[in-house]
Design a protein around this motif. Sequence first.
Motif, short mmCIF file in Angstrom:
data_model
loop_
_atom_site.label_atom_id
_atom_site.label_comp_id
_atom_site.label_asym_id
_atom_site.label_seq_id
_atom_site.Cartn_x
_atom_site.Cartn_y
_atom_site.Cartn_z
N TYR A 37 -16.78 -27.94 -3.78
CA TYR A 37 -17.20 -27.28 -4.97
C TYR A 37 -16.87 -28.48 -6.18
CZ TYR A 37 -17.41 -22.74 -3.38
OH TYR A 37 -17.78 -21.54 -2.55
N VAL A 38 -16.04 -29.52 -6.23
CA VAL A 38 -15.70 -30.12 -7.21
C VAL A 38 -16.93 -31.07 -7.94
CG1 VAL A 38 -15.24 -32.34 -5.56
CG2 VAL A 38 -14.02 -31.94 -7.69
N ASP A 39 -18.00 -31.48 -7.15
CA ASP A 39 -19.03 -32.14 -7.67
C ASP A 39 -20.24 -31.27 -7.99
OD1 ASP A 39 -19.61 -31.89 -5.11
OD2 ASP A 39 -19.96 -33.79 -4.82
N TYR A 40 -20.18 -29.88 -8.21
CA TYR A 40 -21.00 -29.21 -8.36
C TYR A 40 -20.95 -28.81 -9.83
CZ TYR A 40 -24.99 -25.71 -7.70
OH TYR A 40 -26.12 -25.13 -7.77
N LEU A 113 3.15 -25.69 -5.53
CA LEU A 113 2.11 -25.06 -4.85
C LEU A 113 2.30 -25.27 -3.39
CD1 LEU A 113 -1.14 -24.25 -5.11
CD2 LEU A 113 -1.50 -26.92 -5.12
N ALA A 114 2.08 -24.29 -2.65
CA ALA A 114 2.06 -24.19 -1.20
C ALA A 114 0.86 -24.64 -0.93
CB ALA A 114 2.34 -22.46 -0.77
N PRO A 115 1.15 -25.68 0.04
CA PRO A 115 -0.19 -26.48 0.88
C PRO A 115 -0.89 -25.44 1.54
CG PRO A 115 1.95 -27.27 1.81
CD PRO A 115 2.36 -26.22 0.83
N GLY A 116 -2.12 -25.76 1.67
CA GLY A 116 -3.04 -24.97 2.61
C GLY A 116 -3.09 -25.21 3.77
N LYS A 125 -6.95 -29.98 2.02
CA LYS A 125 -6.96 -30.28 0.71
C LYS A 125 -7.22 -28.94 -0.23
CE LYS A 125 -9.62 -33.72 -0.94
NZ LYS A 125 -10.64 -34.73 -1.07
N ASN A 126 -6.75 -29.21 -1.33
CA ASN A 126 -6.83 -27.97 -2.18
C ASN A 126 -8.48 -28.20 -2.62
OD1 ASN A 126 -4.51 -26.47 -2.56
ND2 ASN A 126 -3.54 -28.32 -3.23
N TRP A 127 -8.87 -27.03 -3.05
CA TRP A 127 -10.29 -27.14 -3.61
C TRP A 127 -10.14 -27.28 -5.13
CZ3 TRP A 127 -13.88 -23.04 -0.49
CH2 TRP A 127 -14.05 -23.51 0.58
N ASN A 128 -11.31 -27.96 -5.64
CA ASN A 128 -11.41 -28.39 -7.16
C ASN A 128 -12.62 -27.77 -7.44
OD1 ASN A 128 -8.50 -29.40 -7.78
ND2 ASN A 128 -9.28 -30.83 -6.16
N PHE A 129 -12.81 -27.03 -8.52
CA PHE A 129 -14.16 -26.54 -8.91
C PHE A 129 -14.40 -27.21 -10.22
CE2 PHE A 129 -12.30 -23.68 -6.22
CZ PHE A 129 -13.22 -22.81 -5.53
N ASP A 130 -15.89 -27.02 -10.56
CA ASP A 130 -16.43 -27.57 -11.82
C ASP A 130 -17.17 -26.00 -12.39
OD1 ASP A 130 -17.99 -28.63 -13.75
OD2 ASP A 130 -18.45 -30.34 -12.88
N VAL A 131 -18.46 -25.92 -12.33
CA VAL A 131 -19.26 -24.91 -12.92
C VAL A 131 -18.87 -23.88 -12.11
CG1 VAL A 131 -21.46 -25.29 -11.81
CG2 VAL A 131 -21.27 -24.47 -13.97
N PRO A 134 -15.33 -19.97 -11.61
CA PRO A 134 -15.15 -18.43 -11.53
C PRO A 134 -15.18 -17.76 -10.19
CG PRO A 134 -16.49 -19.17 -13.43
CD PRO A 134 -16.40 -20.24 -12.51
N ALA A 135 -15.56 -18.45 -9.16
CA ALA A 135 -15.84 -17.97 -7.84
C ALA A 135 -14.53 -18.30 -7.01
CB ALA A 135 -16.96 -18.75 -6.96
N GLY A 136 -13.34 -18.88 -7.83
CA GLY A 136 -12.19 -19.22 -6.83
C GLY A 136 -11.21 -20.32 -7.25
N ALA A 137 -11.41 -20.62 -8.47
CA ALA A 137 -10.52 -21.78 -8.93
C ALA A 137 -9.09 -21.44 -9.48
CB ALA A 137 -11.18 -22.59 -10.08
N LEU A 138 -8.84 -20.07 -9.62
CA LEU A 138 -7.72 -19.77 -10.10
C LEU A 138 -6.48 -19.78 -9.27
CD1 LEU A 138 -8.01 -16.60 -12.58
CD2 LEU A 138 -7.49 -18.91 -12.99
N ARG A 139 -5.34 -20.48 -9.39
CA ARG A 139 -4.24 -20.41 -8.59
C ARG A 139 -3.16 -19.86 -9.25
NH1 ARG A 139 -6.10 -26.30 -8.73
NH2 ARG A 139 -7.51 -26.49 -6.65
#
Length: 180
Positions: A37-40, A113-116, A125-131, A134-139
């Motif tokens: 999701y990082v580059d979307y 942070l517990a590693p996935g 890797k942990n996922w990072n989000f852009d736009v 809201p679909a799952g970036a909260l940790r």
Amino acid sequence: VPERGGKKITLRDLSNQVSGLPRMPDNLKPADGADPYVDYGPDRLYEFLAKVELARGVGEKYEYSNLGVGLLGHALALKAGMSYEELVRKRVLEPLGMADTAVVLDERLKSRLAPGSGPNLTPVKNWNFDVLAPAGALRSTARDMLKFLTAAMGLRETPLRAAFDLMLKEERPSGTPDLT
């Protein structure tokens, strides 16, 4: 705003996941599959929305959509004039005392942070989000999630009591057994 038969998708449609939007946009083609999701960003979201044709009419059937949740949060943040993370922090996390929940982790939260892990239990890797944040970036921590749960259940008084009551007031059938 996507349409079908002249009917525009509303924020209510998105919040109830009856928008007719697919689960994911078809132009999500990550440069790094381990962090999809990082580059979307907004430009790609708007490009998708400009061409999408809904598979069914708005309101016809419940279906979960990461795209719909992401779009709803993006629209709310634009309306509020702040980032999604700022909006959630100001309107939800701070009123509930959830200091250990964030989209972008500071050093204090990163250190805890517990590693996935993937299906074969190797680190991922942990996922990072852009736009679509809201679909799952909260940790969050288990303690903060319990703060949210007890507030939502009415087990403690918070400034969000009326919002939780409104959120839980109406149930809509999903078409899936045991999921309303």
